[in-house]
Scaffold this active site. Structure first.
Site, PDB file in Angstrom:
ATOM      1  N   GLU A  46       0.854  -1.195   0.000  1.00 41.04           N
ATOM      2  CA  GLU A  46       0.000   0.000   0.000  1.00 41.04           C
ATOM      3  C   GLU A  46       0.892   1.249   0.000  1.00 41.04           C
ATOM      4  OE1 GLU A  46      -2.874  -0.196   3.136  1.00 41.04           O
ATOM      5  OE2 GLU A  46      -3.311  -2.314   2.800  1.00 41.04           O
ATOM      6  N   GLU A  62      -5.984   4.386  -1.032  1.00 42.97           N
ATOM      7  CA  GLU A  62      -6.867   3.991   0.061  1.00 42.97           C
ATOM      8  C   GLU A  62      -7.554   5.211   0.673  1.00 42.97           C
ATOM      9  OE1 GLU A  62      -6.625   1.840   4.453  1.00 42.97           O
ATOM     10  OE2 GLU A  62      -4.798   2.199   3.300  1.00 42.97           O
ATOM     11  N   CYS A  64      -8.340   5.693   3.711  1.00 42.95           N
ATOM     12  CA  CYS A  64      -7.617   6.058   4.942  1.00 42.95           C
ATOM     13  C   CYS A  64      -6.350   6.857   4.647  1.00 42.95           C
ATOM     14  CB  CYS A  64      -7.255   4.808   5.734  1.00 42.95           C
ATOM     15  SG  CYS A  64      -8.645   4.037   6.575  1.00 42.95           S
ATOM     16  N   CYS A 142     -11.163  -0.646   8.219  1.00 44.32           N
ATOM     17  CA  CYS A 142     -10.627   0.604   8.768  1.00 44.32           C
ATOM     18  C   CYS A 142     -11.260   1.824   8.094  1.00 44.32           C
ATOM     19  CB  CYS A 142      -9.112   0.652   8.632  1.00 44.32           C
ATOM     20  SG  CYS A 142      -8.502   0.445   6.949  1.00 44.32           S
ATOM     21  N   CYS A 143     -11.571   1.711   6.813  1.00 45.85           N
ATOM     22  CA  CYS A 143     -12.048   2.876   6.071  1.00 45.85           C
ATOM     23  C   CYS A 143     -13.455   3.351   6.457  1.00 45.85           C
ATOM     24  CB  CYS A 143     -11.977   2.610   4.564  1.00 45.85           C
ATOM     25  SG  CYS A 143     -10.268   2.478   3.955  1.00 45.85           S
TER      26      CYS A 143
END
Length: 207
Positions: A46, A62, A64, A142-143
């Site tokens: 990532e 991403e 996040c 998490c997002c």
């Protein structure tokens, strides 16, 4: 990590650490950031890759990571209130972050693709991370909470009170309530190119 570095600078100024923050910022926004404000060009780690290597169909971007860049930008703005940080924040809010959820708030993107070839995504293992539509939930969730808490706290980015100065950072309908004053914005931005700002308080004020 970058946001943490900038927070330390703001709390207990360290010029060497501050220069490191500025170097990271320059590298990201001038060489490794997508037009949407998205960051992270590869699924492997990532991570960032080489300068100006920004593939549209295999990128990571991403949600996040966009939120992390938003927080990094805001910390740097508090240290040095320059428009360049707000330009990136504005871009992130309306593009890199907002794309992370559907309009009804029930589906989410972990990876925010800029280009999707449905057939290629289904048959190319190198594009397994790119979804053709927002899932209802994510295995690594998490997002969704990161998105919702960012939207819920968007007001903290609109204004900044610094000593005897007040910065209007973002154009959005809002109200800042000070001890003896009020600043209010009325706008349809970004759909309407007009912003009305009203001030109520002590008469002596410099704009």
């Amino acid at each position: 990590m970058a946001t943490g570095m900038a927070k330390i600078v703001n709390r207990d100024f360290d010029n060497e650490l501050y220069q490191a923050c500025l170097a990271i910022w320059d590298d990201i926004v001038n060489r490794k950031m997508y037009i949407t404000g998205g960051v992270g060009s590869t699924v492997f780690g990532e991570a960032f890759i080489g300068a100006y290597d920004l593939p549209n169909d295999t990128m990571y971007c991403e949600t996040c990571a966009a939120i992390a860049l938003l927080n990094f930008a805001y910390e740097l703005f508090q240290q040095s209130p320059k428009a360049e940080y707000l330009d990136v924040i504005d871009r992130l809010i309306y593009n890199g972050i907002l794309s992370g959820a559907s309009l009804n708030g029930k589906q989410f993107f972990y990876v925010d693709p800029l280009e999707v070839d449905v057939d290629s995504c289904h048959h190319n293992p190198g594009k397994g991370h790119v979804k053709t539509q927002r899932p209802d939930w994510l295995g690594c969730a998490c997002c969704p909470p990161n998105f919702t808490r960012t939207v819920a706290s968007i007001g903290r980015y609109v204004y900044l009170e610094d000593d005897n100065r007040i910065f209007v950072n973002l154009f959005m309908a809002s109200r800042l309530l000070g001890e003896d004053y009020t600043i209010e914005q009325k706008t349809g931005f970004p759909f309407e190119n007009r912003v009305d700002i009203s001030y109520h308080g002590p008469e002596k004020i410099d704009f």
